[in-house]
Design a protein around this motif. Structure first.
Motif, PDB file in Angstrom:
ATOM      1  N   GLU A 312       0.612  -1.179  -0.186  1.00  0.00           N
ATOM      2  CA  GLU A 312      -0.001  -0.071   0.110  1.00  0.00           C
ATOM      3  C   GLU A 312       0.761   1.209  -0.181  1.00  0.00           C
ATOM      4  OE1 GLU A 312      -2.968  -0.152   3.098  1.00  0.00           O
ATOM      5  OE2 GLU A 312      -4.056  -1.439   1.878  1.00  0.00           O
ATOM      6  N   ARG A 313       1.994   1.361   0.705  1.00  0.00           N
ATOM      7  CA  ARG A 313       2.834   2.435   0.834  1.00  0.00           C
ATOM      8  C   ARG A 313       3.186   2.719  -0.616  1.00  0.00           C
ATOM      9  NH1 ARG A 313       5.524   0.831   4.809  1.00  0.00           N
ATOM     10  NH2 ARG A 313       7.262  -0.181   3.722  1.00  0.00           N
ATOM     11  N   TYR A 316       0.765   4.221  -3.075  1.00  0.00           N
ATOM     12  CA  TYR A 316       0.659   5.776  -2.460  1.00  0.00           C
ATOM     13  C   TYR A 316       1.684   6.474  -2.998  1.00  0.00           C
ATOM     14  CZ  TYR A 316      -3.530   4.799   0.545  1.00  0.00           C
ATOM     15  OH  TYR A 316      -4.885   4.235   1.108  1.00  0.00           O
ATOM     16  N   GLU A 317       3.141   6.107  -3.026  1.00  0.00           N
ATOM     17  CA  GLU A 317       4.299   6.658  -3.217  1.00  0.00           C
ATOM     18  C   GLU A 317       4.357   6.820  -4.793  1.00  0.00           C
ATOM     19  OE1 GLU A 317       7.171   4.981  -1.236  1.00  0.00           O
ATOM     20  OE2 GLU A 317       6.807   5.915   0.861  1.00  0.00           O
ATOM     21  N   GLY A 319       1.711   6.820  -6.826  1.00  0.00           N
ATOM     22  CA  GLY A 319       0.295   7.617  -7.192  1.00  0.00           C
ATOM     23  C   GLY A 319      -0.266   6.379  -8.188  1.00  0.00           C
ATOM     24  N   ASP A 322      -6.359   3.251  -6.551  1.00  0.00           N
ATOM     25  CA  ASP A 322      -7.401   3.821  -5.560  1.00  0.00           C
ATOM     26  C   ASP A 322      -7.994   2.759  -4.770  1.00  0.00           C
ATOM     27  OD1 ASP A 322      -7.541   6.247  -6.895  1.00  0.00           O
ATOM     28  OD2 ASP A 322      -8.258   5.270  -8.589  1.00  0.00           O
ATOM     29  N   GLU A 323      -8.447   3.154  -3.455  1.00  0.00           N
ATOM     30  CA  GLU A 323      -9.009   2.105  -2.592  1.00  0.00           C
ATOM     31  C   GLU A 323     -10.429   1.830  -3.065  1.00  0.00           C
ATOM     32  OE1 GLU A 323      -8.605   3.899   1.163  1.00  0.00           O
ATOM     33  OE2 GLU A 323      -6.593   3.886   1.170  1.00  0.00           O
TER      34      GLU A 323
END
Length: 367
Positions: A312-313, A316-317, A319, A322-323
């Protein structure tokens, strides 16, 4: 629009034609004592007041809500002040969900949204990921069932993996295996190869490799051991052979095990049927999305949680993703496609209810 200061800092608003234009607005400054000059920019007369037509969207949503009602996803018998407030509970007013105890439901937030992509506006029924995921364990159940009948426990793990096929993502063994290979092991096929890749630079000695593996908490061997040594659960090595549904020896099973296997069987059967219904309306590459309905581990969840956090990290990093668990969408301006979309959504939520029923029969672990 004429802004005129009044006593006490108040101002009046009025319309005044812009100079040099037949229609438009001219923005005048507003002088307030000690406040300097305040103004708004002049807006060209050809700029539309809105880039989307809220009125048309509301009309379409109202039509879609009526179609939902017609197909059995009915309005709730209570008062609403907005259309959005009416549709939000309506899309959950499905018999399969009402028959499911709220305590049985896995974390999922369903919503309806209108979105635009490449000048086409879509109506989307979406299942979004939530937090505080329950953790289920496989070890006791699989080992017990494999003792009753060869491969019977692997039938349960096969059902767990089928959730991905049905766009109902779980953080489960095959997920851990694929992401561990990508984020930790660099595609290596052994601990030694992994260590050599990680050490880089000069060619490492056997002592260097041994020291690295001793000091590194997460290795391929340790991850496999955390899943009882069953590498196939991680998607590594030779797959196991689950018992065939037609050959399950039901008379040998304890009532609770029979209930679990019947729930798994029903879920497996429905995944293919539901996938055929939803395929025309799925537009997302769900492999890049994050979030899940639950976490499924062998016994101890530590390595699994670490891999989830890293995955997940990384998403996110970068970009990416989506959740979102699933998306089903159709053209907002093609009402003729809506009945099939609603049928697909009802089937998707029915399958979700079956997955809830199945997973809740596995042992749950606090974390």
């Amino acid at each position: 629009m004429l802004l005129d200061t009044q006593a006490g800092g108040e101002f009046a608003i009025g319309l005044e034609p812009a100079s040099g234009a037949a229609t438009g607005l001219r923005i005048l400054g507003m002088n307030a004592p000690g406040a300097g000059l305040w103004c708004l920019p002049e807006i060209a007369p050809d700029v539309p007041p809105s880039l989307t037509s809220d009125k048309e969207d509301q009309q379409r949503l109202a039509q879609f809500s009526l179609q939902l009602h017609k197909q059995g996803v009915r309005f709730l018998e209570q008062e609403f002040t907005t259309l959005k407030a009416a549709i939000t509970p309506q899309i959950l007013n499905i018999s399969c969900l009402k028959d499911l105890d709220p305590q049985m439901q896995l974390p999922l937030h369903s919503c309806l949204v209108i979105e635009e992509e490449e000048d086409v506006r879509y109506i989307t029924l979406r299942g979004c990921a939530e937090s505080n995921l329950p953790v289920f364990t496989l070890k006791a159940t699989v080992e017990r069932l494999n003792q009753v009948q060869a491969g019977l426990g692997w039938y349960v793990t096969e059902a767990v993996q089928m959730a991905h096929t049905a766009s109902l993502r779980l953080y489960e063994p095959s997920y851990f295996g694929s992401y561990a290979e990508m984020l930790y092991f660099y595609g290596a096929e052994s601990d030694e190869e992994f260590a050599a890749m990680a050490l880089e630079g000069e060619e490492p000695t056997p002592e260097d490799i041994a020291k690295f593996l001793e000091d590194t908490p997460l290795t391929m061997t340790r991850l496999a051991e955390s899943f009882g040594g069953h590498e196939h659960l991680l998607g590594w090595g030779k797959p196991a052979k689950p018992a065939k549904a037609s050959l399950i020896q039901w008379e040998s099973l304890a009532p609770q095990d029979a209930k679990l296997l019947k729930a798994a069987q029903q879920f497996i059967r429905q995944t293919k049927k539901v996938s055929r219904l939803t395929a025309p309306f799925e537009e997302r590459d769900t492999s890049v999305d994050i979030g899940a309905l639950a976490i499924v581990v062998w016994d101890a969840p530590d390595f699994g949680i670490e891999i989830i956090d890293a995955a997940e990290r990384d998403a996110y990093e970068c970009g990416e993703g989506d959740e979102i668990i699933f998306d089903l969408r159709a053209d907002l301006d093609k009402p003729e496609t809506w009945p099939a979309l609603i049928t697909a959504y009802k089937a998707q939520m029915g399958l979700y209810a079956q997955l809830c029923t199945f997973l809740r029969l596995l042992p749950e672990k606090e974390y």
